[in-house]
Scaffold this active site. Structure first.
Site: not given
Ligand code: UD1
Ligand code: UDP
Length: 359
Positions: A206-208, A241, A279
């Site tokens: 997950i990083h968006r 992030r 994502d």
């Protein structure tokens, strides 16, 4: 004198994409100057890929680092002027949709150097995504647009971009997956000492910004991983992030949390997974390349082909149940067999088109 291509990269997926393209440029008799903006800089987000995939090292690293969109992009724009002015390249080559892509396209246009864009024409049709803005501006400024699919070509044509500037070449990430798969060995395999059985575990990333920077969505995503882990092992590879935002979250014992890993361990984990939850644009496609079902935790995707073929399903993270239900529905599923992303020769086609356009 060989024609010169100045390639600009900066973020993890761009190093992976640049690998096969750099080789193809050399084979086509082009001289490449590789400029790294420094957008990604942690060793496991940058140096690791150049080492493990034997990608040619950057000639210049601008060391820009992190920042707000405006300040990061502005610093890149200022710093890119010098290398571009000093070598007057025949082409400036950019990949994808990051701030490094946008900065390079703007400087190239201002200095009147021709721009070639790899992964042109991808659209989410969601301008709240920073990447969508980067794509639209970069495509508008580009002289040669390398579209991975027929759908991405159609998106460009609808925006009024002349067809003779567009080449449908396939996806360079498929080239990378096919080329680097031969480097897989049992030792670059699944993270050592994890109790993983082939096709019985879930790999998650997950990083968006839309997921990490929205506390409610992030909470649903994290809680859904814990719920999925009541019945399966989950390997959760945490992007930097995301790392600073999940302090305080308690992962269930079957959720194996790790920092980012190299491309080969990542491929090994993906090939052997039962399912991918992500994502990431790149990982969605890799799941498809290796015919692993995928749940994409977003409202929309630019890579619509794998969804249409049934290998990938969208699950916007609007509740824990919606994600878990999508995972349960996708588990063990397959889709239609097709190759919308080409045949692994996109890099060669790109290099030949660039060489021809110089000549
Ligand atoms: C960027 C791209 C995104 C791409 C992703 C690939 C933009 C707008 N976004 O997102 O499209 O999918 O790369 O991974 O260009 N950080 C570190 N170490 C690093 C890099 C980043 O700690 O080596 C942290 C910093 O706190 C930074 C944050 O991650 O502020 C975000 O990094 P940034 O490069 O701005 O965006 P990504 O989320 O990585
Ligand atoms: N990847 C990797 N290690 C990880 C997570 C991802 O090597 O720990 C690879 C993944 O296999 C894919 C690429 O990074 O090739 C995708 O990059 P990312 O998800 O950061 O960006 P996106 O593709 O969404 O722009």
């Amino acid at each position: 004198m060989k024609p010169v291509v100045l390639t600009v990269v900066g973020a993890r997926p761009q190093f992976i994409k640049a690998g096969p393209v750099s080789c193809a440029l050399a084979n086509a008799g082009l001289r490449e100057i590789l400029v790294h903006t420094g957008q990604h800089y942690d060793p496991e987000m940058s140096d690791l890929f150049f080492e493990e995939l034997a990608i040619r090292k950057p000639d210049v690293n601008l060391g820009i680092g992190s920042g707000s969109h405006a300040s990061q992009t502005a610093r890149m724009i200022a710093a890119l002027e010098t290398p571009i002015l000093s070598c007057r390249p025949d082409w400036i080559l950019v990949f994808g949709d990051t701030n490094s892509t946008l900065a390079a396209a703007i400087v190239a246009a201002k200095l009147q150097r021709p721009i070639a864009h790899v992964e042109a024409g991808l659209r989410s049709f969601n301008r709240r995504m920073p990447e969508e803005v980067n794509r639209v501006v970069t495509d508008t400024l580009s002289d040669l647009l390398f579209a991975p699919t027929a759908n991405s070509r159609d998106n460009l044509m609808r925006e009024g971009i002349a067809g003779d500037r567009i080449h449908v070449v396939g996806d360079v990430m498929l080239d990378a997956a096919l080329q680097y798969r031969s480097l897989l060995t049992s030792t670059n395999g699944c993270i050592a000492n994890l109790p993983l059985s082939r096709k019985q575990y879930v790999v998650a990333t997950i990083h968006r910004a839309e997921n990490t920077d929205e506390p409610c969505r992030l909470r649903y995503l994290l809680d859904s991983l814990n719920t999925i882990a009541t019945t399966r092992q989950v390997v959760f590879l945490v992007h930097p992030r995301t790392r600073r935002l999940i302090n305080g979250w308690k992962a269930a014992s079957n959720v194996h949390v790790s920092g980012p890993v190299g491309y080969l361990p990542m491929m090994q984990l993906t090939v052997n997974a039962g399912l991918v939850v992500t994502d990431s644009g790149g990982l969605q496609k890799e799941a498809f390349f290796h015919r692993v079902p995928c749940v994409t935790v977003r409202e929309e995707t630019e890579w619509v082909e794998s969804v249409a073929l049934g290998w990938n399903r969208l699950a916007p993270p609007v509740s824990v149940d919606s994600i878990v239900e999508a995972v349960n529905a996708a588990w063990g599923s397959t889709g239609i067999e097709a190759n919308p992303y080409g045949d692994g020769t996109a890099s060669r086609k790109i290099a030949l088109a660039l060489a021809e356009a110089v000549g």
